[in-house]
Write a protein that holds these residues in place. Structure first.
Motif, PDB file in Angstrom:
ATOM      1  N   VAL A  32     -36.239 -48.300 -19.711  1.00 19.67           N
ATOM      2  CA  VAL A  32     -36.339 -48.081 -18.416  1.00 19.67           C
ATOM      3  C   VAL A  32     -35.568 -48.653 -17.342  1.00 19.67           C
ATOM      4  CG1 VAL A  32     -38.001 -47.189 -16.524  1.00 19.67           C
ATOM      5  CG2 VAL A  32     -38.502 -46.589 -18.810  1.00 19.67           C
ATOM      6  N   PHE A  33     -35.400 -49.968 -17.540  1.00 15.26           N
ATOM      7  CA  PHE A  33     -34.829 -50.632 -16.656  1.00 15.26           C
ATOM      8  C   PHE A  33     -33.374 -50.590 -16.841  1.00 15.26           C
ATOM      9  CE2 PHE A  33     -38.654 -53.485 -16.528  1.00 15.26           C
ATOM     10  CZ  PHE A  33     -39.127 -53.190 -14.999  1.00 15.26           C
ATOM     11  N   ALA A  34     -32.755 -50.424 -18.246  1.00 15.75           N
ATOM     12  CA  ALA A  34     -31.444 -50.142 -18.395  1.00 15.75           C
ATOM     13  C   ALA A  34     -31.169 -48.810 -17.868  1.00 15.75           C
ATOM     14  CB  ALA A  34     -31.299 -50.265 -19.940  1.00 15.75           C
ATOM     15  N   LEU A  35     -31.928 -47.977 -17.973  1.00 10.11           N
ATOM     16  CA  LEU A  35     -31.604 -46.561 -17.480  1.00 10.11           C
ATOM     17  C   LEU A  35     -31.381 -46.681 -15.708  1.00 10.11           C
ATOM     18  CD1 LEU A  35     -30.882 -43.709 -18.503  1.00 10.11           C
ATOM     19  CD2 LEU A  35     -33.288 -43.190 -18.080  1.00 10.11           C
ATOM     20  N   VAL A  36     -32.318 -47.473 -15.235  1.00 10.99           N
ATOM     21  CA  VAL A  36     -32.223 -47.382 -13.921  1.00 10.99           C
ATOM     22  C   VAL A  36     -30.798 -48.161 -13.333  1.00 10.99           C
ATOM     23  CG1 VAL A  36     -33.080 -48.726 -11.825  1.00 10.99           C
ATOM     24  CG2 VAL A  36     -34.618 -47.372 -13.316  1.00 10.99           C
ATOM     25  N   ASN A  37     -30.641 -49.310 -14.309  1.00  8.82           N
ATOM     26  CA  ASN A  37     -29.490 -50.068 -13.956  1.00  8.82           C
ATOM     27  C   ASN A  37     -27.802 -48.957 -14.104  1.00  8.82           C
ATOM     28  OD1 ASN A  37     -29.497 -52.639 -13.093  1.00  8.82           O
ATOM     29  ND2 ASN A  37     -30.676 -53.003 -14.748  1.00  8.82           N
ATOM     30  N   LEU A  38     -28.103 -48.326 -15.242  1.00  7.76           N
ATOM     31  CA  LEU A  38     -26.934 -47.539 -15.362  1.00  7.76           C
ATOM     32  C   LEU A  38     -26.676 -46.533 -14.433  1.00  7.76           C
ATOM     33  CD1 LEU A  38     -24.561 -46.401 -17.320  1.00  7.76           C
ATOM     34  CD2 LEU A  38     -26.590 -44.836 -18.540  1.00  7.76           C
ATOM     35  N   ARG A  39     -27.842 -45.794 -13.767  1.00 10.01           N
ATOM     36  CA  ARG A  39     -27.843 -45.000 -12.779  1.00 10.01           C
ATOM     37  C   ARG A  39     -27.409 -45.605 -11.497  1.00 10.01           C
ATOM     38  NH1 ARG A  39     -26.503 -40.716 -10.717  1.00 10.01           N
ATOM     39  NH2 ARG A  39     -27.790 -39.809  -8.808  1.00 10.01           N
ATOM     40  N   VAL A  40     -27.654 -46.838 -11.133  1.00  9.49           N
ATOM     41  CA  VAL A  40     -27.200 -47.546  -9.963  1.00  9.49           C
ATOM     42  C   VAL A  40     -25.803 -47.731 -10.154  1.00  9.49           C
ATOM     43  CG1 VAL A  40     -27.466 -49.662  -8.659  1.00  9.49           C
ATOM     44  CG2 VAL A  40     -29.587 -48.531  -9.487  1.00  9.49           C
ATOM     45  N   GLY A  41     -25.367 -48.164 -11.238  1.00 12.83           N
ATOM     46  CA  GLY A  41     -23.978 -48.353 -11.542  1.00 12.83           C
ATOM     47  C   GLY A  41     -23.152 -46.989 -11.315  1.00 12.83           C
ATOM     48  N   TRP A  42     -23.483 -46.166 -12.045  1.00 14.34           N
ATOM     49  CA  TRP A  42     -23.023 -44.718 -11.603  1.00 14.34           C
ATOM     50  C   TRP A  42     -22.770 -44.202 -10.298  1.00 14.34           C
ATOM     51  CZ3 TRP A  42     -21.862 -42.162 -16.616  1.00 14.34           C
ATOM     52  CH2 TRP A  42     -21.060 -41.019 -16.441  1.00 14.34           C
ATOM     53  N   THR A  43     -23.810 -44.441  -9.628  1.00 17.00           N
ATOM     54  CA  THR A  43     -23.842 -44.068  -8.216  1.00 17.00           C
ATOM     55  C   THR A  43     -22.910 -44.838  -7.651  1.00 17.00           C
ATOM     56  OG1 THR A  43     -26.099 -43.396  -8.166  1.00 17.00           O
ATOM     57  CG2 THR A  43     -25.109 -43.837  -6.058  1.00 17.00           C
ATOM     58  N   ALA A  44     -22.554 -46.351  -7.836  1.00 18.06           N
ATOM     59  CA  ALA A  44     -21.710 -47.111  -7.018  1.00 18.06           C
ATOM     60  C   ALA A  44     -20.500 -46.893  -7.556  1.00 18.06           C
ATOM     61  CB  ALA A  44     -22.301 -48.710  -7.525  1.00 18.06           C
ATOM     62  N   VAL A  56     -16.931 -43.551 -17.036  1.00 15.96           N
ATOM     63  CA  VAL A  56     -17.666 -42.391 -17.515  1.00 15.96           C
ATOM     64  C   VAL A  56     -17.752 -42.540 -19.059  1.00 15.96           C
ATOM     65  CG1 VAL A  56     -17.547 -39.638 -17.664  1.00 15.96           C
ATOM     66  CG2 VAL A  56     -16.729 -41.026 -15.421  1.00 15.96           C
ATOM     67  N   VAL A  57     -16.760 -42.803 -19.616  1.00 15.22           N
ATOM     68  CA  VAL A  57     -16.963 -42.940 -21.366  1.00 15.22           C
ATOM     69  C   VAL A  57     -18.010 -44.013 -21.742  1.00 15.22           C
ATOM     70  CG1 VAL A  57     -15.641 -43.482 -23.416  1.00 15.22           C
ATOM     71  CG2 VAL A  57     -14.673 -41.860 -21.514  1.00 15.22           C
ATOM     72  N   ALA A  58     -17.805 -45.118 -20.927  1.00 14.06           N
ATOM     73  CA  ALA A  58     -18.555 -46.460 -21.401  1.00 14.06           C
ATOM     74  C   ALA A  58     -20.275 -46.042 -20.566  1.00 14.06           C
ATOM     75  CB  ALA A  58     -18.174 -47.356 -20.571  1.00 14.06           C
ATOM     76  N   GLY A  59     -20.472 -45.237 -19.558  1.00  9.37           N
ATOM     77  CA  GLY A  59     -21.672 -44.785 -19.127  1.00  9.37           C
ATOM     78  C   GLY A  59     -22.309 -43.676 -20.177  1.00  9.37           C
ATOM     79  N   LEU A  60     -21.503 -42.849 -20.872  1.00 14.19           N
ATOM     80  CA  LEU A  60     -21.967 -41.840 -21.607  1.00 14.19           C
ATOM     81  C   LEU A  60     -22.478 -42.625 -23.153  1.00 14.19           C
ATOM     82  CD1 LEU A  60     -19.913 -38.850 -21.046  1.00 14.19           C
ATOM     83  CD2 LEU A  60     -22.294 -39.071 -20.264  1.00 14.19           C
ATOM     84  N   ALA A  61     -21.625 -43.429 -23.309  1.00 15.07           N
ATOM     85  CA  ALA A  61     -22.030 -44.225 -24.711  1.00 15.07           C
ATOM     86  C   ALA A  61     -23.043 -45.211 -24.202  1.00 15.07           C
ATOM     87  CB  ALA A  61     -20.775 -45.117 -25.019  1.00 15.07           C
ATOM     88  N   THR A  62     -23.268 -45.815 -23.220  1.00 16.30           N
ATOM     89  CA  THR A  62     -24.585 -46.412 -22.783  1.00 16.30           C
ATOM     90  C   THR A  62     -25.743 -45.413 -22.827  1.00 16.30           C
ATOM     91  OG1 THR A  62     -23.097 -48.147 -21.796  1.00 16.30           O
ATOM     92  CG2 THR A  62     -25.535 -48.238 -21.192  1.00 16.30           C
ATOM     93  N   ALA A  63     -25.852 -44.479 -22.205  1.00 18.52           N
ATOM     94  CA  ALA A  63     -26.760 -43.243 -22.205  1.00 18.52           C
ATOM     95  C   ALA A  63     -27.145 -42.972 -23.575  1.00 18.52           C
ATOM     96  CB  ALA A  63     -26.365 -42.276 -21.126  1.00 18.52           C
ATOM     97  N   ALA A  64     -26.350 -42.937 -24.384  1.00 17.76           N
ATOM     98  CA  ALA A  64     -26.539 -42.567 -25.696  1.00 17.76           C
ATOM     99  C   ALA A  64     -27.272 -43.717 -26.607  1.00 17.76           C
ATOM    100  CB  ALA A  64     -25.382 -42.110 -26.617  1.00 17.76           C
ATOM    101  N   LEU A  65     -26.917 -44.721 -26.388  1.00 12.64           N
ATOM    102  CA  LEU A  65     -27.553 -46.130 -26.730  1.00 12.64           C
ATOM    103  C   LEU A  65     -29.068 -46.023 -26.381  1.00 12.64           C
ATOM    104  CD1 LEU A  65     -24.805 -48.747 -27.037  1.00 12.64           C
ATOM    105  CD2 LEU A  65     -25.936 -47.790 -28.979  1.00 12.64           C
ATOM    106  N   LEU A  76     -23.353 -51.819 -15.356  1.00 14.75           N
ATOM    107  CA  LEU A  76     -23.119 -51.204 -16.730  1.00 14.75           C
ATOM    108  C   LEU A  76     -23.382 -52.369 -17.747  1.00 14.75           C
ATOM    109  CD1 LEU A  76     -22.168 -48.896 -18.551  1.00 14.75           C
ATOM    110  CD2 LEU A  76     -19.851 -49.961 -18.301  1.00 14.75           C
ATOM    111  N   LEU A  77     -22.833 -53.601 -17.441  1.00 14.16           N
ATOM    112  CA  LEU A  77     -23.132 -54.709 -18.264  1.00 14.16           C
ATOM    113  C   LEU A  77     -24.499 -54.958 -18.625  1.00 14.16           C
ATOM    114  CD1 LEU A  77     -19.925 -56.861 -17.678  1.00 14.16           C
ATOM    115  CD2 LEU A  77     -20.509 -55.288 -19.490  1.00 14.16           C
ATOM    116  N   ILE A  78     -25.396 -55.081 -17.522  1.00 14.51           N
ATOM    117  CA  ILE A  78     -26.753 -55.262 -17.346  1.00 14.51           C
ATOM    118  C   ILE A  78     -27.498 -54.302 -18.286  1.00 14.51           C
ATOM    119  CG2 ILE A  78     -29.090 -55.675 -16.071  1.00 14.51           C
ATOM    120  CD1 ILE A  78     -27.059 -56.423 -13.899  1.00 14.51           C
ATOM    121  N   ALA A  79     -27.240 -53.052 -18.198  1.00 13.92           N
ATOM    122  CA  ALA A  79     -27.678 -51.858 -18.924  1.00 13.92           C
ATOM    123  C   ALA A  79     -27.693 -52.152 -20.510  1.00 13.92           C
ATOM    124  CB  ALA A  79     -27.275 -50.555 -18.416  1.00 13.92           C
ATOM    125  N   LEU A  80     -26.217 -52.641 -20.703  1.00 11.45           N
ATOM    126  CA  LEU A  80     -25.826 -52.827 -22.221  1.00 11.45           C
ATOM    127  C   LEU A  80     -26.621 -53.988 -22.799  1.00 11.45           C
ATOM    128  CD1 LEU A  80     -22.193 -52.204 -22.291  1.00 11.45           C
ATOM    129  CD2 LEU A  80     -24.047 -50.917 -23.602  1.00 11.45           C
TER     130      LEU A  80
END
Length: 89
Positions: free
Chosen positions: A42-54, A68-77, A8-12
C-alpha cells in the motif's frame, strides 16, 4: 535526478522488500495472508501515485515516456505482489 524518480525508486524498493520480510496473519481455519507485505505494498502504491502526480505536474501535464513505462511496470509488480500476499496459504 528528477524528484519524481525518487518516489518511483522508493516504490520499487518497497516491492523488493516484500520478498525478504513477512508477517503471516491467520485468516479463519483455511490459511494465512501476509499482513506486512500488504501494508508495504500500500505504501509502494502511494509512492507511485505521488511520483506519477509529480511527473505530470513538472512536465506540463504529461509524464515522460520512460516514467510511464517504468511506472506501469512497477504497478504490475505491486499488483503481482499484492495478489501473492493476500492469497491464503
Amino acid at each position: 535526478m528528477p524528484p519524481y524518480l525518487l518516489q518511483l525508486l522508493i516504490a520499487l524498493a518497497l516491492v523488493g522488500l516484500t520478498l525478504f520480510v513477512s508477517y503471516p496473519l491467520r485468516v479463519g481455519d483455511t490459511g494465512s495472508v501476509d499482513a506486512l507485505d500488504a501494508s508495504l505494498l500500500v505504501f509502494a502504491l502511494v509512492n507511485l501515485r505521488v511520483g506519477w502526480t509529480a511527473a505530470n505536474g513538472m512536465n506540463g501535464g504529461r509524464a515522460p515516456a520512460w516514467f510511464v513505462v517504468a511506472g506501469l511496470a512497477t504497478a504490475a509488480l505491486i499488483t503481482w505482489a499484492m495478489v501473492r500476499a493476500l492469497t491464503p496459504r
